[in-house]
Design a protein around this motif. Sequence first.
Motif, PDB file in Angstrom:
ATOM      1  N   MET A   1      17.457  96.933  37.283  1.00 54.55           N
ATOM      2  CA  MET A   1      16.217  97.459  36.699  1.00 54.55           C
ATOM      3  C   MET A   1      15.526  96.383  35.873  1.00 54.55           C
ATOM      4  SD  MET A   1      15.677 100.634  34.016  1.00 54.55           S
ATOM      5  CE  MET A   1      16.446  99.761  32.643  1.00 54.55           C
ATOM      6  N   ASN A   2      14.236  96.235  36.105  1.00 57.72           N
ATOM      7  CA  ASN A   2      13.418  95.364  35.277  1.00 57.72           C
ATOM      8  C   ASN A   2      12.369  96.194  34.552  1.00 57.72           C
ATOM      9  OD1 ASN A   2      14.538  92.792  36.031  1.00 57.72           O
ATOM     10  ND2 ASN A   2      13.504  93.011  38.000  1.00 57.72           N
ATOM     11  N   LEU A   3      12.090  95.820  33.319  1.00 56.95           N
ATOM     12  CA  LEU A   3      11.008  96.441  32.567  1.00 56.95           C
ATOM     13  C   LEU A   3       9.835  95.475  32.513  1.00 56.95           C
ATOM     14  CD1 LEU A   3      12.924  97.968  29.511  1.00 56.95           C
ATOM     15  CD2 LEU A   3      12.336  99.072  31.674  1.00 56.95           C
ATOM     16  N   GLY A   4       8.641  96.007  32.691  1.00 56.42           N
ATOM     17  CA  GLY A   4       7.457  95.171  32.630  1.00 56.42           C
ATOM     18  C   GLY A   4       6.383  95.792  31.766  1.00 56.42           C
ATOM     19  N   TYR A 248       5.817 104.285  33.584  1.00 59.33           N
ATOM     20  CA  TYR A 248       6.305 105.198  32.552  1.00 59.33           C
ATOM     21  C   TYR A 248       5.499 105.026  31.271  1.00 59.33           C
ATOM     22  CZ  TYR A 248       9.218 107.700  29.265  1.00 59.33           C
ATOM     23  OH  TYR A 248       9.653 108.589  28.316  1.00 59.33           O
ATOM     24  N   SER A 249       5.120 106.148  30.704  1.00 60.06           N
ATOM     25  CA  SER A 249       4.457 106.162  29.400  1.00 60.06           C
ATOM     26  C   SER A 249       4.759 107.503  28.748  1.00 60.06           C
ATOM     27  CB  SER A 249       2.945 105.965  29.550  1.00 60.06           C
ATOM     28  OG  SER A 249       2.397 106.925  30.436  1.00 60.06           O
ATOM     29  N   GLU A 250       4.396 107.607  27.494  1.00 59.05           N
ATOM     30  CA  GLU A 250       4.591 108.856  26.758  1.00 59.05           C
ATOM     31  C   GLU A 250       3.280 109.279  26.117  1.00 59.05           C
ATOM     32  OE1 GLU A 250       9.288 107.781  25.888  1.00 59.05           O
ATOM     33  OE2 GLU A 250       7.931 108.042  24.178  1.00 59.05           O
ATOM     34  N   SER A 251       3.209 110.526  25.728  1.00 62.06           N
ATOM     35  CA  SER A 251       1.959 111.106  25.243  1.00 62.06           C
ATOM     36  C   SER A 251       1.647 110.687  23.806  1.00 62.06           C
ATOM     37  CB  SER A 251       2.028 112.632  25.326  1.00 62.06           C
ATOM     38  OG  SER A 251       0.913 113.219  24.691  1.00 62.06           O
ATOM     39  N   MET A 284       7.312  99.805  35.085  1.00 62.36           N
ATOM     40  CA  MET A 284       6.157  99.290  34.360  1.00 62.36           C
ATOM     41  C   MET A 284       5.868 100.235  33.197  1.00 62.36           C
ATOM     42  SD  MET A 284       3.769  97.078  33.867  1.00 62.36           S
ATOM     43  CE  MET A 284       4.100  96.036  35.294  1.00 62.36           C
ATOM     44  N   ILE A 285       6.037  99.722  31.981  1.00 67.55           N
ATOM     45  CA  ILE A 285       5.802 100.530  30.790  1.00 67.55           C
ATOM     46  C   ILE A 285       4.326 100.431  30.416  1.00 67.55           C
ATOM     47  CG2 ILE A 285       6.425 100.921  28.380  1.00 67.55           C
ATOM     48  CD1 ILE A 285       8.702 101.466  30.371  1.00 67.55           C
ATOM     49  N   GLU A 286       3.636 101.552  30.513  1.00 66.53           N
ATOM     50  CA  GLU A 286       2.200 101.575  30.233  1.00 66.53           C
ATOM     51  C   GLU A 286       1.957 102.101  28.813  1.00 66.53           C
ATOM     52  OE1 GLU A 286       0.117 101.929  34.543  1.00 66.53           O
ATOM     53  OE2 GLU A 286       0.772 103.827  33.672  1.00 66.53           O
ATOM     54  N   ALA A 287       2.450 101.352  27.849  1.00 69.92           N
ATOM     55  CA  ALA A 287       2.269 101.691  26.437  1.00 69.92           C
ATOM     56  C   ALA A 287       1.268 100.719  25.827  1.00 69.92           C
ATOM     57  CB  ALA A 287       3.603 101.615  25.700  1.00 69.92           C
ATOM     58  N   LYS A 288       0.516 101.190  24.867  1.00 69.21           N
ATOM     59  CA  LYS A 288      -0.572 100.391  24.297  1.00 69.21           C
ATOM     60  C   LYS A 288      -0.074  99.156  23.543  1.00 69.21           C
ATOM     61  CE  LYS A 288      -3.843 103.124  25.742  1.00 69.21           C
ATOM     62  NZ  LYS A 288      -4.760 102.694  26.826  1.00 69.21           N
ATOM     63  N   LEU A 292       5.541  94.630  23.002  1.00 62.82           N
ATOM     64  CA  LEU A 292       6.221  95.109  21.797  1.00 62.82           C
ATOM     65  C   LEU A 292       6.918  96.448  22.056  1.00 62.82           C
ATOM     66  CD1 LEU A 292       3.464  94.290  19.142  1.00 62.82           C
ATOM     67  CD2 LEU A 292       5.449  92.901  19.795  1.00 62.82           C
ATOM     68  N   ALA A 293       6.394  97.203  23.015  1.00 62.47           N
ATOM     69  CA  ALA A 293       6.977  98.507  23.333  1.00 62.47           C
ATOM     70  C   ALA A 293       8.268  98.391  24.128  1.00 62.47           C
ATOM     71  CB  ALA A 293       5.967  99.357  24.100  1.00 62.47           C
ATOM     72  N   ILE A 294       8.420  97.306  24.890  1.00 63.61           N
ATOM     73  CA  ILE A 294       9.624  97.201  25.724  1.00 63.61           C
ATOM     74  C   ILE A 294      10.708  96.337  25.098  1.00 63.61           C
ATOM     75  CG2 ILE A 294       8.247  97.549  27.799  1.00 63.61           C
ATOM     76  CD1 ILE A 294       8.697  94.638  28.532  1.00 63.61           C
TER      77      ILE A 294
END
Length: 299
Positions: A1-4, A248-251, A284-288, A292-294
């Motif tokens: 698994m890779n995080l981006g 992946y993202s959160e509300s 793919m982490i779609e955080a603002k 810094l989020a990953i």
Amino acid sequence: MNLGYACINMTLAAQSDKITTNRGMIKRTFLDKGLDYAGSLALLNVKDLQKIIDWNVKNKITFFRVSSDVFPWASHYDLDSLPQYDKIKSVLSEIAKYVKKYNIRLTFHPGPYNVLTSPNDSVVKNTINDLKHHAEICDLLKLSFSTFNKINIHCNGVYGDKKSAMDRFCLNFETLPESVKTRLTIENDDKASMYSVKDLMYIYEKIGIPIVFDFHHHKFCDGGLSEKEALDLAVSTWPKSIRPVVHYSESKSAHESNPLIKPQAHSDYIKHLPETYGHELDIMIEAKAKELAITPFLK
């Protein structure tokens, strides 16, 4: 698994010599200053792309989404017409060597104005031109002709008849050059009236295009499937030789306990990683907050 993460490196952007790949201008400035100015901004952008990718590798991040804004007003010219084209090409060639050396996965996500479902010929023509532009950048970076280096879009329109819209998507897909067709993926939506993974299987079964599963979107458009069922379906559309990409993202609304914020809006950070149900995925982490989020989740 890779995080981006996508497009912007917050750490580098905060430096005094702000590092960014999004330098642009309003249209009036483009019309006034022309290709020379557009090319000068693009050259700065690709040089900073090199710096971002270097930072990523040093911080053990080998999955990154390249901004669609590297070339300002790119729909208005051919890349090789830029006065700085040779210099830009040289920088991208150096990035290509680095990408190959460290097995970096670069992907793209053109904007919502890319609509292959549209009944409007001019919209489809503009979409094809923009997708070709993204593929040209892929080619300059010597990226694979595969969904390892995906160019991901949404269907972006139902027009009162979802099946007819998907049929148009498939017909328009066949007119794309191989440089686009071999890299194109589609993603599920975050509105109940739009496209779920179950809907997108219709397109996959006709033209074989892989589905990028978005965990957050699925909460709002599930097509009657559980999260696991939808993920299993999406993963099944990918070639076995290529690790599937998911988003992946959160509300933001839930994070801030603020019901006035649309629940679909992305939070700055994430509290946990998604359940992968036994699948090997690139996430793919779609955080603002971008990288810094990953960072807390990197091994």
